[in-house]
Design a protein around this motif. Structure first.
Motif, mmCIF file in Angstrom:
data_model
loop_
_atom_site.group_PDB
_atom_site.id
_atom_site.type_symbol
_atom_site.label_atom_id
_atom_site.label_comp_id
_atom_site.label_asym_id
_atom_site.label_seq_id
_atom_site.Cartn_x
_atom_site.Cartn_y
_atom_site.Cartn_z
ATOM 1 N N ALA A 57 0.757 -1.344 -0.002
ATOM 2 C CA ALA A 57 0.044 0.052 0.122
ATOM 3 C C ALA A 57 0.815 1.130 0.035
ATOM 4 C CB ALA A 57 -0.890 0.147 1.326
ATOM 5 N N SER A 58 0.336 2.469 -0.705
ATOM 6 C CA SER A 58 0.825 3.784 -0.437
ATOM 7 C C SER A 58 0.849 3.856 1.151
ATOM 8 C CB SER A 58 -0.222 4.629 -0.897
ATOM 9 O OG SER A 58 -0.034 5.878 -0.330
ATOM 10 N N ASP A 59 1.803 4.747 1.552
ATOM 11 C CA ASP A 59 1.783 4.846 3.080
ATOM 12 C C ASP A 59 0.864 6.035 3.439
ATOM 13 O OD1 ASP A 59 3.090 7.089 1.914
ATOM 14 O OD2 ASP A 59 4.827 6.911 3.351
ATOM 15 N N LEU A 60 0.018 6.517 2.480
ATOM 16 C CA LEU A 60 -0.983 7.608 3.145
ATOM 17 C C LEU A 60 -2.150 6.704 3.652
ATOM 18 C CD1 LEU A 60 -0.861 9.986 0.049
ATOM 19 C CD2 LEU A 60 0.194 10.257 2.292
ATOM 20 N N GLN A 61 -2.771 7.466 4.788
ATOM 21 C CA GLN A 61 -3.679 6.659 5.551
ATOM 22 C C GLN A 61 -4.809 6.044 4.737
ATOM 23 O OE1 GLN A 61 -5.208 9.285 8.820
ATOM 24 N NE2 GLN A 61 -6.503 7.700 9.470
ATOM 25 N N ARG A 62 -5.398 6.840 3.839
ATOM 26 C CA ARG A 62 -6.637 6.351 3.088
ATOM 27 C C ARG A 62 -6.255 4.856 2.502
ATOM 28 N NH1 ARG A 62 -4.628 10.844 0.712
ATOM 29 N NH2 ARG A 62 -4.452 11.271 -1.586
ATOM 30 N N THR B 110 -7.520 1.133 3.587
ATOM 31 C CA THR B 110 -8.283 0.558 2.672
ATOM 32 C C THR B 110 -7.541 -1.148 2.527
ATOM 33 O OG1 THR B 110 -8.893 2.395 1.428
ATOM 34 C CG2 THR B 110 -9.098 0.130 0.138
ATOM 35 N N ALA B 111 -6.241 -0.956 2.624
ATOM 36 C CA ALA B 111 -5.701 -2.340 2.288
ATOM 37 C C ALA B 111 -5.740 -2.935 3.546
ATOM 38 C CB ALA B 111 -3.971 -1.964 2.182
ATOM 39 N N ASP B 112 -6.170 -2.452 4.806
ATOM 40 C CA ASP B 112 -6.202 -3.161 6.099
ATOM 41 C C ASP B 112 -7.535 -4.236 5.985
ATOM 42 O OD1 ASP B 112 -3.965 -2.631 7.090
ATOM 43 O OD2 ASP B 112 -4.623 -0.921 8.189
ATOM 44 N N THR B 113 -8.469 -3.646 5.467
ATOM 45 C CA THR B 113 -9.719 -4.475 5.263
ATOM 46 C C THR B 113 -9.543 -5.956 4.432
ATOM 47 O OG1 THR B 113 -10.514 -3.567 3.230
ATOM 48 C CG2 THR B 113 -11.182 -2.485 5.088
ATOM 49 N N PRO C 239 0.313 -9.743 5.874
ATOM 50 C CA PRO C 239 0.707 -8.268 6.169
ATOM 51 C C PRO C 239 0.612 -7.134 4.985
ATOM 52 C CG PRO C 239 2.548 -9.676 5.517
ATOM 53 C CD PRO C 239 1.357 -10.440 5.520
ATOM 54 N N VAL C 240 0.603 -5.949 5.444
ATOM 55 C CA VAL C 240 0.422 -4.886 4.651
ATOM 56 C C VAL C 240 2.147 -4.324 4.223
ATOM 57 C CG1 VAL C 240 -0.678 -2.750 3.761
ATOM 58 C CG2 VAL C 240 -1.872 -4.662 4.876
#
Length: 209
Positions: free
Chosen positions: A53-58, A62-65, A73-74
């Motif tokens: 994932a991009s390291d930006l929160q959004r 999203t990846a965490d779901t 792991p992400v």
């Protein structure tokens, strides 16, 4: 065959009002979280081998779901961030047009480097393509979900495929929590297999082109 799924993050409050986010670290809103939860089972069914994932929160949220469903792991890669929009960040399109009319006109016409400290499309495409290729190299023959951003996904896709910007401008934007599928095929290189695939949280019917 290596497969990359370029997954745009869910909706944010800035998306909802057409405010330029760029690399501003905004969060998902309720709709964005709902979109991610609706899309994650479809992606999990494709049996990913890795999530980056991009390291930006959004993008990370999203990846965490998907990570919650797969147990994977992400990984984080800042090269997967959205385009840096310089002085445009935090402004709506009408505000940009009012404050920076010449630069706004160049941006809307597709100028690669419109000014106002906006990252060039070429620079964004190169860093995105490097990140995508790196994810593919670490997972040869596997499926990797890349949680990223709409403009970044399109430009990175174009660089991998060798498409000029003039062709990329004809490709419709990714909707929130929709994805593009790329496959690296032996003897043929990278191929576009699907674009703007996803699901509306109000339905269970996938859609895409």
């Amino acid at each position: 065959m290596t497969r990359l799924l370029l997954w745009r993050h869910g909706n944010t409050d800035w998306n909802a009002v057409d405010r330029v986010q760029g690399q501003t670290d905004t969060a998902l809103n309720d709709l964005g979280r709902e979109q991610a939860l609706a899309a994650a089972p479809l992606l999990a069914a494709m049996r990913p081998d890795a999530i980056v994932a991009s390291d930006l929160q959004r993008a990370r949220d999203t990846a965490d779901t998907l990570a919650a469903l797969t147990g994977l792991p992400v990984g984080a890669d800042p090269r997967l961030r959205e385009r840096h929009y310089g002085l445009f960040q935090g402004l709506t399109s009408p505000e940009i047009a009012e404050r920076y009319p010449a630069e706004y006109a160049r941006w809307r016409s597709g100028d690669q480097s419109p000014g106002c400290e906006v990252e060039s499309l070429d620079d964004m495409g190169k860093r995105m393509a490097e990140a995508l290729q790196a994810a593919a190299d670490v997972n040869p023959g596997g499926t990797v979900v890349i949680a990223t951003h709409g403009g970044a996904a399109r430009q990175g896709m174009g660089h991998l495929l060798g498409w000029p910007t003039s062709i990329l401008h004809t490709v419709g934007p990714l909707q929130n929590c929709h994805w593009t599928e790329l496959r690296l095929e032996a003897g043929r290189g990278w191929r576009l297999r699907a674009h703007n695939v996803g699901v509306n949280p109000a339905t269970t019917i996938p859609a895409g082109i």
